[in-house]
Design a protein around this motif. Sequence first.
Motif, PDB file in Angstrom:
ATOM      1  N   SER A   1     -62.517 -52.068  84.201  1.00 39.87           N
ATOM      2  CA  SER A   1     -61.140 -52.422  83.825  1.00 39.87           C
ATOM      3  C   SER A   1     -60.668 -51.602  82.640  1.00 39.87           C
ATOM      4  N   MET A   2     -61.565 -51.421  81.660  1.00 37.29           N
ATOM      5  CA  MET A   2     -61.214 -50.616  80.494  1.00 37.29           C
ATOM      6  C   MET A   2     -60.958 -49.161  80.910  1.00 37.29           C
ATOM      7  N   LYS A   3     -61.832 -48.612  81.759  1.00 32.94           N
ATOM      8  CA  LYS A   3     -61.662 -47.222  82.195  1.00 32.94           C
ATOM      9  C   LYS A   3     -60.409 -47.060  83.045  1.00 32.94           C
ATOM     10  N   LEU A   4     -60.086 -48.047  83.868  1.00 36.22           N
ATOM     11  CA  LEU A   4     -58.856 -47.989  84.655  1.00 36.22           C
ATOM     12  C   LEU A   4     -57.646 -48.004  83.731  1.00 36.22           C
ATOM     13  N   ALA A   5     -57.666 -48.875  82.724  1.00 43.57           N
ATOM     14  CA  ALA A   5     -56.561 -48.925  81.764  1.00 43.57           C
ATOM     15  C   ALA A   5     -56.412 -47.583  81.054  1.00 43.57           C
ATOM     16  N   GLN A   6     -57.539 -46.968  80.678  1.00 46.08           N
ATOM     17  CA  GLN A   6     -57.482 -45.652  80.028  1.00 46.08           C
ATOM     18  C   GLN A   6     -56.948 -44.593  80.989  1.00 46.08           C
ATOM     19  N   ALA A   7     -57.341 -44.662  82.245  1.00 46.80           N
ATOM     20  CA  ALA A   7     -56.853 -43.692  83.239  1.00 46.80           C
ATOM     21  C   ALA A   7     -55.349 -43.810  83.413  1.00 46.80           C
ATOM     22  N   LEU A   8     -54.835 -45.019  83.274  1.00 47.30           N
ATOM     23  CA  LEU A   8     -53.410 -45.261  83.450  1.00 47.30           C
ATOM     24  C   LEU A   8     -52.602 -45.021  82.177  1.00 47.30           C
ATOM     25  N   GLY A   9     -53.288 -44.664  81.074  1.00 48.59           N
ATOM     26  CA  GLY A   9     -52.576 -44.293  79.862  1.00 48.59           C
ATOM     27  C   GLY A   9     -52.735 -45.225  78.681  1.00 48.59           C
ATOM     28  N   ALA A  10     -53.404 -46.341  78.853  1.00 48.99           N
ATOM     29  CA  ALA A  10     -53.602 -47.269  77.731  1.00 48.99           C
ATOM     30  C   ALA A  10     -54.691 -46.741  76.807  1.00 48.99           C
ATOM     31  N   ASN A  11     -54.622 -47.145  75.563  1.00 51.80           N
ATOM     32  CA  ASN A  11     -55.660 -46.769  74.602  1.00 51.80           C
ATOM     33  C   ASN A  11     -56.954 -47.494  74.938  1.00 51.80           C
ATOM     34  N   ALA A  12     -56.907 -48.809  75.111  1.00 52.11           N
ATOM     35  CA  ALA A  12     -58.036 -49.649  75.533  1.00 52.11           C
ATOM     36  C   ALA A  12     -59.361 -49.208  74.918  1.00 52.11           C
ATOM     37  N   LEU A  13     -59.414 -49.152  73.602  1.00 52.36           N
ATOM     38  CA  LEU A  13     -60.614 -48.814  72.834  1.00 52.36           C
ATOM     39  C   LEU A  13     -61.040 -47.350  72.932  1.00 52.36           C
ATOM     40  N   ALA A  14     -60.214 -46.495  73.490  1.00 50.50           N
ATOM     41  CA  ALA A  14     -60.582 -45.080  73.580  1.00 50.50           C
ATOM     42  C   ALA A  14     -60.797 -44.486  72.191  1.00 50.50           C
ATOM     43  N   ASP A  15     -60.031 -44.942  71.222  1.00 49.12           N
ATOM     44  CA  ASP A  15     -60.177 -44.406  69.869  1.00 49.12           C
ATOM     45  C   ASP A  15     -61.445 -44.924  69.180  1.00 49.12           C
ATOM     46  N   LYS A  16     -62.165 -45.834  69.822  1.00 48.84           N
ATOM     47  CA  LYS A  16     -63.423 -46.358  69.277  1.00 48.84           C
ATOM     48  C   LYS A  16     -64.641 -45.770  69.994  1.00 48.84           C
TER      49      LYS A  16
ATOM     50  N   GLY B   1     -62.147 -38.232  84.436  1.00 50.00           N
ATOM     51  CA  GLY B   1     -63.386 -38.947  84.157  1.00 50.00           C
ATOM     52  C   GLY B   1     -63.196 -40.458  84.139  1.00 50.00           C
ATOM     53  N   HIS B   2     -62.074 -40.908  83.597  1.00 53.07           N
ATOM     54  CA  HIS B   2     -61.784 -42.347  83.587  1.00 53.07           C
ATOM     55  C   HIS B   2     -61.633 -42.872  85.012  1.00 53.07           C
ATOM     56  N   TRP B   3     -60.948 -42.109  85.864  1.00 45.56           N
ATOM     57  CA  TRP B   3     -60.809 -42.524  87.264  1.00 45.56           C
ATOM     58  C   TRP B   3     -62.166 -42.586  87.952  1.00 45.56           C
ATOM     59  N   VAL B   4     -62.997 -41.593  87.712  1.00 49.79           N
ATOM     60  CA  VAL B   4     -64.340 -41.580  88.315  1.00 49.79           C
ATOM     61  C   VAL B   4     -65.153 -42.780  87.826  1.00 49.79           C
ATOM     62  N   LEU B   5     -65.113 -43.045  86.521  1.00 52.24           N
ATOM     63  CA  LEU B   5     -65.877 -44.167  85.972  1.00 52.24           C
ATOM     64  C   LEU B   5     -65.331 -45.509  86.458  1.00 52.24           C
ATOM     65  N   ALA B   6     -64.023 -45.627  86.621  1.00 49.33           N
ATOM     66  CA  ALA B   6     -63.458 -46.867  87.170  1.00 49.33           C
ATOM     67  C   ALA B   6     -63.946 -47.065  88.607  1.00 49.33           C
ATOM     68  N   GLY B   7     -63.974 -45.990  89.380  1.00 44.97           N
ATOM     69  CA  GLY B   7     -64.489 -46.082  90.751  1.00 44.97           C
ATOM     70  C   GLY B   7     -65.968 -46.414  90.783  1.00 44.97           C
ATOM     71  N   ALA B   8     -66.727 -45.793  89.892  1.00 45.19           N
ATOM     72  CA  ALA B   8     -68.162 -46.082  89.806  1.00 45.19           C
ATOM     73  C   ALA B   8     -68.394 -47.541  89.424  1.00 45.19           C
ATOM     74  N   ALA B   9     -67.531 -48.087  88.589  1.00 46.04           N
ATOM     75  CA  ALA B   9     -67.668 -49.490  88.189  1.00 46.04           C
ATOM     76  C   ALA B   9     -67.431 -50.413  89.386  1.00 46.04           C
ATOM     77  N   VAL B  10     -66.489 -50.070  90.242  1.00 48.33           N
ATOM     78  CA  VAL B  10     -66.264 -50.869  91.457  1.00 48.33           C
ATOM     79  C   VAL B  10     -67.524 -50.866  92.320  1.00 48.33           C
ATOM     80  N   VAL B  11     -68.110 -49.685  92.478  1.00 51.04           N
ATOM     81  CA  VAL B  11     -69.365 -49.582  93.223  1.00 51.04           C
ATOM     82  C   VAL B  11     -70.448 -50.415  92.521  1.00 51.04           C
TER      83      VAL B  11
END
Length: 169
Positions: free
Chosen positions: A23-38, A59-69
């Motif tokens: 969820s965090m990686k998807l939010a980052q892929a869509l443009g949210a900060n979602a802890l990216a600065d941390k 990379g965020h899209w790939v990681l979001a997809g990997a998380a679904v898997v």
Amino acid sequence: MPSADRARWGGYGAAVCAAAYGSMKLAQALGANALADKDPLPPHLRERLLARDPFFVAGHWVLAGAAVVGVIVALATVRPWGAVVPRRLLLVIAWTLGTFMVVRSIGGVGFGFVGDALVLTGVRRPPAEHADLARTLAWWDLLLWSPFFLVWGLCWAAAGWRLGRLPGR
């Protein structure tokens, strides 16, 4: 109740952690900060991450997809429908991910409790121009990311342990 049945929490916990991370990686892929600065990255990579470099967005899209898997695989270790997946494959995945995440949390791959402690105690000194940022990111890693990866890794290990103890599947 057999101990293997009590260890079902591992598969469910791994699924919850994968869903949270995805969820965090998807939010980052869509443009949210979602802890990216941390994110505990070296300064040059951190700048690219925060500038939404296409490599990091992909990379965020790939990681979001990997998380679904990951959610599906984790649930396959505890749900009846998971019996169609070869048990040996699930065992290899669970133990590999569990080991990697625990090692990451401890500091075997650069970050983790050990690396953070070394930075925060001054034993490992970051470049002077990035010292404040390095200490801030070490605190975030010490208090958020390393514990998260430790819990996630232990969940995967518990899922693998449970699966290995079940009678023939």
